[in-house]
Motif scaffolding. Structure first.
Motif, mmCIF file in Angstrom:
data_model
loop_
_atom_site.group_PDB
_atom_site.id
_atom_site.type_symbol
_atom_site.label_atom_id
_atom_site.label_comp_id
_atom_site.label_asym_id
_atom_site.label_seq_id
_atom_site.Cartn_x
_atom_site.Cartn_y
_atom_site.Cartn_z
ATOM 1 N N TYR A 230 32.064 -19.850 68.020
ATOM 2 C CA TYR A 230 32.403 -19.811 69.450
ATOM 3 C C TYR A 230 33.853 -20.201 69.694
ATOM 4 O O TYR A 230 34.584 -19.507 70.406
ATOM 5 N N GLY A 237 31.984 -15.810 71.959
ATOM 6 C CA GLY A 237 30.546 -15.619 71.786
ATOM 7 C C GLY A 237 29.958 -16.730 70.934
ATOM 8 O O GLY A 237 30.638 -17.337 70.110
ATOM 9 N N PRO A 387 24.015 -6.255 68.231
ATOM 10 C CA PRO A 387 23.299 -6.973 69.288
ATOM 11 C C PRO A 387 22.363 -6.123 70.142
ATOM 12 O O PRO A 387 21.297 -6.631 70.517
ATOM 13 N N ASP A 391 18.785 -7.734 70.648
ATOM 14 C CA ASP A 391 18.435 -8.193 71.990
ATOM 15 C C ASP A 391 17.208 -7.462 72.523
ATOM 16 O O ASP A 391 16.345 -8.058 73.170
ATOM 17 N N TRP A 449 16.628 -10.626 84.049
ATOM 18 C CA TRP A 449 16.534 -11.325 82.776
ATOM 19 C C TRP A 449 16.827 -12.807 82.941
ATOM 20 O O TRP A 449 16.227 -13.656 82.256
ATOM 21 N N VAL A 507 21.235 -20.010 77.316
ATOM 22 C CA VAL A 507 21.373 -18.599 76.939
ATOM 23 C C VAL A 507 21.284 -17.697 78.160
ATOM 24 O O VAL A 507 22.097 -16.779 78.348
ATOM 25 N N LYS A 511 24.609 -15.583 79.492
ATOM 26 C CA LYS A 511 24.551 -14.124 79.367
ATOM 27 C C LYS A 511 24.545 -13.449 80.740
ATOM 28 O O LYS A 511 25.026 -12.318 80.886
ATOM 29 N N GLN A 514 28.527 -15.044 82.755
ATOM 30 C CA GLN A 514 29.838 -15.250 82.159
ATOM 31 C C GLN A 514 30.839 -14.245 82.724
ATOM 32 O O GLN A 514 30.503 -13.106 83.067
ATOM 33 N N LYS A 614 32.381 -19.589 80.863
ATOM 34 C CA LYS A 614 31.082 -19.568 80.189
ATOM 35 C C LYS A 614 30.164 -20.606 80.835
ATOM 36 O O LYS A 614 30.135 -21.766 80.415
ATOM 37 N N VAL A 617 27.192 -22.964 78.819
ATOM 38 C CA VAL A 617 27.108 -22.550 77.418
ATOM 39 C C VAL A 617 26.819 -23.737 76.502
ATOM 40 O O VAL A 617 26.147 -23.594 75.470
#
Length: 652
Positions: A230, A237, A387, A391, A449, A507, A511, A514, A614, A617
């Motif tokens: 990160y 990321g 990803p 994912d 989500w 998370v 996601k 950000q 972020k 995070v």
């Protein structure tokens, strides 16, 4: 002289591994207590001489002894001393040495911390660990010795990989290896149980703290590696589904399933075959990860030591260990028995479904990791699985897994009442839905989500509260006294689930919300990301112990109020021909990180700048820390320190 001492110590380790691996197993088979007693001194001596060997290599790095080929290829006299020591495991040879020595440490720990176990079990477990260590020592001495001499010695070394010249790399590989190799202990317990035919509650209780300890170390190693990626790589990321990242994540998934399966075996005598299978599978995945990282079949920023030719030796060893283990399992498993019965609605069934989901998720990760390699090996073309695949596959598998994590602890063993269970969980589900909807609305934008992630996390949190209420409901005393009477294993389980909830919230929010800007900036210009304003004050050249760097100066402010200055760097190492390394600058807070990194300079005096916000995070890594701390607390439960006689009586 120091390298020769190290090499001789490895030869002694090989001899001791043969003794440790053969004599105790023969003694256990024949009931010869004298041969079984060899296990403890052999394991202790093996660990001692292994420590001498790695100490010699570390000292050679510390002295910058470039007559040692490994030192000349992976160090430099300008390196700070702590990076010289870290370079010990920063190469193929050094990392295999550390792997082998770590196995010796685990073997000695089992031999001396398991004094209350039956002598036959200790002999078989340490014997299996000795045989595994023998394989790695043969590999190292025949193909990858870390003490090869180089004459004439070069005046200067080639330097350590700049990516590894970071504090995170001082601790990340050792923690990861301690976890990787630690799963050899439950593997050895499983093989010993298959040989003896004893798979009962006492066996599960003996094995459980070792499994938890390895899981804790692997959790910390993965979390530290994630945090390193990160802040070090400049991409902002925390997980990239890199094949090498996956190679450590797969045994973590099956190790998590193993911990839960052991709980059922210990409590109810069920899942015995499943527990043995998971123990073998988890260590097999650890060996597979070693093969992937050290064989040269993968190209990754994490695969810092590769060797395609010697990878064949690792592959052959992997096939032998895994093949023989599964042959023994196929032969002995039918004699083990299935254990107690349970209904469709019970804690056992929910743990079983949860375990199956974890193994299926591991299979999905394994497929995405190995499929491109198989295509490449068959000359069928090169593809990249990234990803989007992981994912799309992994997330949906984890949603029911997290739901069962909340439901399982409230269900009764053997046979649960669905109506009573529904009544206890009703308020948890309603409160989770309300909180899961409120969080994205408070963040300013509703996302499906994010809603699902926050709802599942809050459901686990409220279910933990309900589990505590259920646990202390009919006990005497005040609430505090009743809570303090609960065993450490219970507290550890609940805290680990809270850690998972914290991780999921981190998370979901990072996601979902950000923000990032990738812009060209000149001195005096500003860019705004998520309400934070970055003012570029220019770049200056600074010197480090073994590098020069272009250091940027950014003023971070909100609504005209200055918060602090951020100083990202672009480093160029003196002894390296690699591209400049990115050192990001981050302002941490509990609600989110503000992150800036320098890209490349432009021809007209500007710089490419990456600025990120972020949100939450750090909750990702705090969740991992809570999980690891919970595992340590659970492993210290007093029932794992009962007397040998009590253990044996419980196992009858």
């Amino acid at each position: 002289m120091i390298p020769e001492i190290g090499h001789f110590a490895l030869i002694l380790c090989l001899a001791l591994s043969i003794v440790q691996g053969v004599l105790p197993l023969v003694g256990a088979a024949k009931g010869n207590r004298a041969l079984m007693a060899v296990a403890r001194p052999a394991a202790a001596a093996n660990a001692f001489f292994g420590t001498v060997a790695i100490g010699c290599l570390a000292y050679s790095f510390y002295l910058s002894d470039f007559t040692v080929l490994n030192v000349a290829n992976n160090s430099n006299s300008l390196l700070p001393w702590y990076y010289k020591v870290a370079a010990t495991w920063g190469s193929h040879e050094g990392s295999i040495l550390f792997w082998t020595v770590t196995l010796g440490w685990w073997g000695a720990a089992v031999a001396f911390c398991a004094r209350r176990l039956p002598a036959e079990m200790v002999a078989r477990v340490t014997g299996v660990l000795g045989l595994v260590g023998m394989g790695f020592l043969l590999f190292m001495l025949l193909t990858s010795t870390p003490f090869l001499r180089l004459f004439p010695a070069p005046a200067e070394g080639a330097d350590l990989n700049p990516l590894l010249q970071d504090p995170g790399m001082v601790f990340h590989p050792p923690l990861l290896y301690l976890g990787y190799v630690g799963f050899a202990v439950p593997f050895a317990f499983a093989i010993a149980a298959l040989i003896s035919g004893r798979l009962d509650a006492a066996w599960a209780r003996w094995m459980r703290p070792w499994t938890t300890a390895a899981w804790v170390l692997l959790t910390l190693g993965i979390a530290l590696g994630s945090y390193w990626a990160y802040y070090e790589l400049g991409w902002g990321g925390w997980w990239f589904w890199d094949p090498v990242e996956n190679s450590s994540f797969m045994p973590w998934l099956t190790g998590t399933a193993l911990i839960h399966s052991l709980a059922v075996t210990e409590k109810r005598g069920c899942f015995r075959i499943w527990t043995v299978l998971l123990a073998i599978l988890t260590f097999s995945l650890s060996l597979l990860g070693t093969f992937l990282v050290r064989s040269g079949v993968l190209t990754s920023v994490h695969a810092f030591a590769t060797d395609p030719e010697r990878g064949l030796f690792i592959l052959a060893f992997l096939i032998i260990v895994i093949g023989l283990s599964f042959l023994l399992f196929a032969w002995r498993a039918p004699t083990v028995g299935l254990g107690g019965n349970f209904s469709l609605i019970s804690r056992e069934s929910m743990l079983l479904v949860n375990n199956v989901l974890l193994v299926v998720a591991m299979g999905a990760v394994l497929l995405g990791t190995l499929y491109p390699l198989f295509l490449d090996a068959l000359n069928a073309g090169k593809i990249s699985v990234g990803p989007p695949y992981f994912d799309a596959v992994f997330g949906p598998l984890m949603l029911p897994c997290v739901f069962l994590m909340g439901v399982g602890p409230l269900a009764r063993w053997k046979d649960a009442d669905p109506k009573a269970l529904a009544r206890e969980l009703a308020w948890c589900l309603v409160a989770a839905i309300v909180a899961g909807a409120a969080i994205p609305l408070l963040m300013g934008e509703f996302g499906h989500w994010v809603f699902l992630g926050c709802t599942s996390a809050m459901f686990v949190f409220f279910a933990v509260i309900q589990t505590f209420r259920h646990q202390i409901r009919n006990q005497p005393g005040n609430v505090f006294a009743r809570l303090m009477r609960q065993p450490r294993a219970f507290w550890g389980m609940q805290l680990a689930h809270i850690g998972v909830a914290v991780f999921i919230i981190g998370v979901a929010l990072v996601k979902g919300y950000q923000s990032e800007r990738d812009v060209r900036m000149y001195e005096g210009e500003t860019v705004t990301v998520a309400g934070y304003t970055f003012t570029f004050n220019g770049v200056e050249t600074v010197r480090g112990p073994n590098y020069t760097a272009d250091r940027g100066d950014f003023t971070l402010s909100v609504n005209g109020r200055e918060l602090q200055h951020l100083y990202p760097e672009k480093r160029k190492y003196y002894s390296s021909n690699s591209m400049p390394m990115t050192e990001s600058a981050i302002r941490h807070s509990i609600t989110g990180d503000v992150y800036v990194s320098l890209g490349t300079p432009t021809n007209d005096g500007g710089w490419v700048v990456r600025a990120y916000y972020k949100p939450y995070v750090t909750w990702i890594w705090w969740g991992c820390i809570i999980m690891a701390a919970a595992g340590l607390w659970a492993a210290s439960d007093r029932r794992y320190r009962r007397r040998k006689q009590k253990n044996e009586a419980d196992g009858e």
